[in-house]
Motif scaffolding. Structure first.
Motif, mmCIF file in Angstrom:
data_model
loop_
_atom_site.group_PDB
_atom_site.id
_atom_site.type_symbol
_atom_site.label_atom_id
_atom_site.label_comp_id
_atom_site.label_asym_id
_atom_site.label_seq_id
_atom_site.Cartn_x
_atom_site.Cartn_y
_atom_site.Cartn_z
ATOM 1 N N ASP A 31 -22.198 -24.259 8.201
ATOM 2 C CA ASP A 31 -23.444 -24.122 8.959
ATOM 3 C C ASP A 31 -23.690 -22.668 9.347
ATOM 4 O O ASP A 31 -24.802 -22.184 9.305
ATOM 5 C CB ASP A 31 -23.417 -24.993 10.216
ATOM 6 N N ARG A 32 -22.648 -21.968 9.719
ATOM 7 C CA ARG A 32 -22.808 -20.579 10.165
ATOM 8 C C ARG A 32 -23.243 -19.677 9.023
ATOM 9 O O ARG A 32 -24.077 -18.805 9.192
ATOM 10 C CB ARG A 32 -21.486 -20.078 10.738
ATOM 11 N N SER A 33 -22.695 -19.894 7.852
ATOM 12 C CA SER A 33 -22.994 -18.986 6.751
ATOM 13 C C SER A 33 -24.322 -19.289 6.067
ATOM 14 O O SER A 33 -24.805 -18.487 5.299
ATOM 15 C CB SER A 33 -21.871 -19.003 5.718
ATOM 16 N N SER A 34 -24.926 -20.431 6.374
ATOM 17 C CA SER A 34 -26.157 -20.775 5.667
ATOM 18 C C SER A 34 -27.425 -20.545 6.482
ATOM 19 O O SER A 34 -28.511 -20.717 5.968
ATOM 20 C CB SER A 34 -26.098 -22.233 5.197
ATOM 21 N N HIS A 35 -27.312 -20.146 7.737
ATOM 22 C CA HIS A 35 -28.485 -19.930 8.584
ATOM 23 C C HIS A 35 -28.354 -18.584 9.290
ATOM 24 O O HIS A 35 -27.998 -18.524 10.457
ATOM 25 C CB HIS A 35 -28.616 -21.049 9.617
ATOM 26 N N LEU A 36 -28.635 -17.544 8.578
ATOM 27 C CA LEU A 36 -28.417 -16.213 9.118
ATOM 28 C C LEU A 36 -29.711 -15.430 9.180
ATOM 29 O O LEU A 36 -30.600 -15.600 8.367
ATOM 30 C CB LEU A 36 -27.416 -15.459 8.235
ATOM 31 N N ASP A 37 -29.782 -14.550 10.142
ATOM 32 C CA ASP A 37 -30.900 -13.631 10.292
ATOM 33 C C ASP A 37 -30.345 -12.225 10.158
ATOM 34 O O ASP A 37 -29.381 -11.882 10.841
ATOM 35 C CB ASP A 37 -31.499 -13.798 11.694
ATOM 36 N N LEU A 38 -30.914 -11.443 9.281
ATOM 37 C CA LEU A 38 -30.414 -10.095 9.035
ATOM 38 C C LEU A 38 -31.354 -9.080 9.667
ATOM 39 O O LEU A 38 -32.519 -9.005 9.295
ATOM 40 C CB LEU A 38 -30.323 -9.856 7.527
ATOM 41 N N PRO A 39 -30.865 -8.309 10.647
ATOM 42 C CA PRO A 39 -31.715 -7.272 11.231
ATOM 43 C C PRO A 39 -31.758 -6.044 10.324
ATOM 44 O O PRO A 39 -30.739 -5.610 9.808
ATOM 45 C CB PRO A 39 -31.018 -6.950 12.552
ATOM 46 N N LEU A 40 -32.947 -5.507 10.126
ATOM 47 C CA LEU A 40 -33.107 -4.303 9.318
ATOM 48 C C LEU A 40 -33.309 -3.104 10.239
ATOM 49 O O LEU A 40 -33.677 -3.257 11.402
ATOM 50 C CB LEU A 40 -34.305 -4.464 8.384
ATOM 51 N N PRO A 41 -33.080 -1.889 9.740
ATOM 52 C CA PRO A 41 -33.228 -0.694 10.585
ATOM 53 C C PRO A 41 -34.607 -0.560 11.227
ATOM 54 O O PRO A 41 -34.747 0.024 12.291
ATOM 55 C CB PRO A 41 -32.962 0.466 9.622
ATOM 56 N N THR A 42 -35.620 -1.146 10.610
ATOM 57 C CA THR A 42 -36.983 -1.059 11.145
ATOM 58 C C THR A 42 -37.207 -1.999 12.323
ATOM 59 O O THR A 42 -38.252 -1.964 12.953
ATOM 60 C CB THR A 42 -38.001 -1.437 10.054
ATOM 61 N N GLY A 43 -36.236 -2.884 12.598
ATOM 62 C CA GLY A 43 -36.394 -3.877 13.643
ATOM 63 C C GLY A 43 -36.862 -5.217 13.103
ATOM 64 O O GLY A 43 -36.807 -6.220 13.800
ATOM 65 N N THR A 44 -37.333 -5.225 11.865
ATOM 66 C CA THR A 44 -37.726 -6.477 11.231
ATOM 67 C C THR A 44 -36.479 -7.309 10.989
ATOM 68 O O THR A 44 -35.430 -6.789 10.643
ATOM 69 C CB THR A 44 -38.426 -6.194 9.883
ATOM 70 N N ARG A 45 -36.599 -8.599 11.172
ATOM 71 C CA ARG A 45 -35.504 -9.514 10.872
ATOM 72 C C ARG A 45 -35.924 -10.363 9.677
ATOM 73 O O ARG A 45 -37.050 -10.833 9.625
ATOM 74 C CB ARG A 45 -35.166 -10.388 12.069
ATOM 75 N N VAL A 46 -35.027 -10.524 8.729
ATOM 76 C CA VAL A 46 -35.301 -11.378 7.577
ATOM 77 C C VAL A 46 -34.220 -12.446 7.498
ATOM 78 O O VAL A 46 -33.072 -12.203 7.824
ATOM 79 C CB VAL A 46 -35.370 -10.591 6.248
ATOM 80 N N GLY A 47 -34.627 -13.625 7.066
ATOM 81 C CA GLY A 47 -33.670 -14.698 6.875
ATOM 82 C C GLY A 47 -32.889 -14.476 5.601
ATOM 83 O O GLY A 47 -33.363 -13.826 4.667
ATOM 84 N N SER A 48 -31.682 -15.021 5.557
ATOM 85 C CA SER A 48 -30.868 -14.864 4.355
ATOM 86 C C SER A 48 -30.455 -16.204 3.759
ATOM 87 O O SER A 48 -29.609 -16.244 2.883
ATOM 88 C CB SER A 48 -29.636 -14.006 4.647
#
Length: 115
Positions: A12-29
């Protein structure tokens, strides 16, 4: 072991992640997010589009194809780091020999930032 075990805290932990980018935008992975990013890159290239409006978990952003390629690379690296952490946890848990060791094992440790 199945590819994914619903309810397994490691899976569950590895399949629902949010990646913060240097711009402050967060993208799902999650796989759905990866597929969406890949599709946007491919379709924009085919259509000759140089900028796209993209709906990230943190909100709307306008990105160039170069930005999207960089995001795709960052997501791929992050996902690989998560898979490596997940594998290490599965191997460590398989090696536990007592109930006490299993009860003391902390599945929250060893994950990349943002996981």
């Amino acid at each position: 072991m199945p590819y994914r075990e619903p309810g397994n805290p490691i899976d569950d932990r590895s399949s629902h992640l949010d990646l913060p980018l240097p711009t402050g935008t967060r993208v799902g992975s999650a796989l759905e997010d990866q597929n969406r990013i890949t599709a946007v890159i491919a379709n924009a290239q085919l259509a000759g589009v140089t900028k796209v409006d993209f709906k990230a978990p943190s909100g709307w952003v306008t990105l160039t194809l170069g930005d999207l390629r960089g995001i795709a690379a960052a997501v791929a690296q992050h996902v690989q780091a998560c898979f490596s952490a997940e594998r290490a946890h599965h191997q460590a848990i398989a090696a536990l020999e007592t109930r006490a060791a299993a009860a003391a094992y902390d599945v929250r440790r060893g994950w990349p930032s943002g996981a």
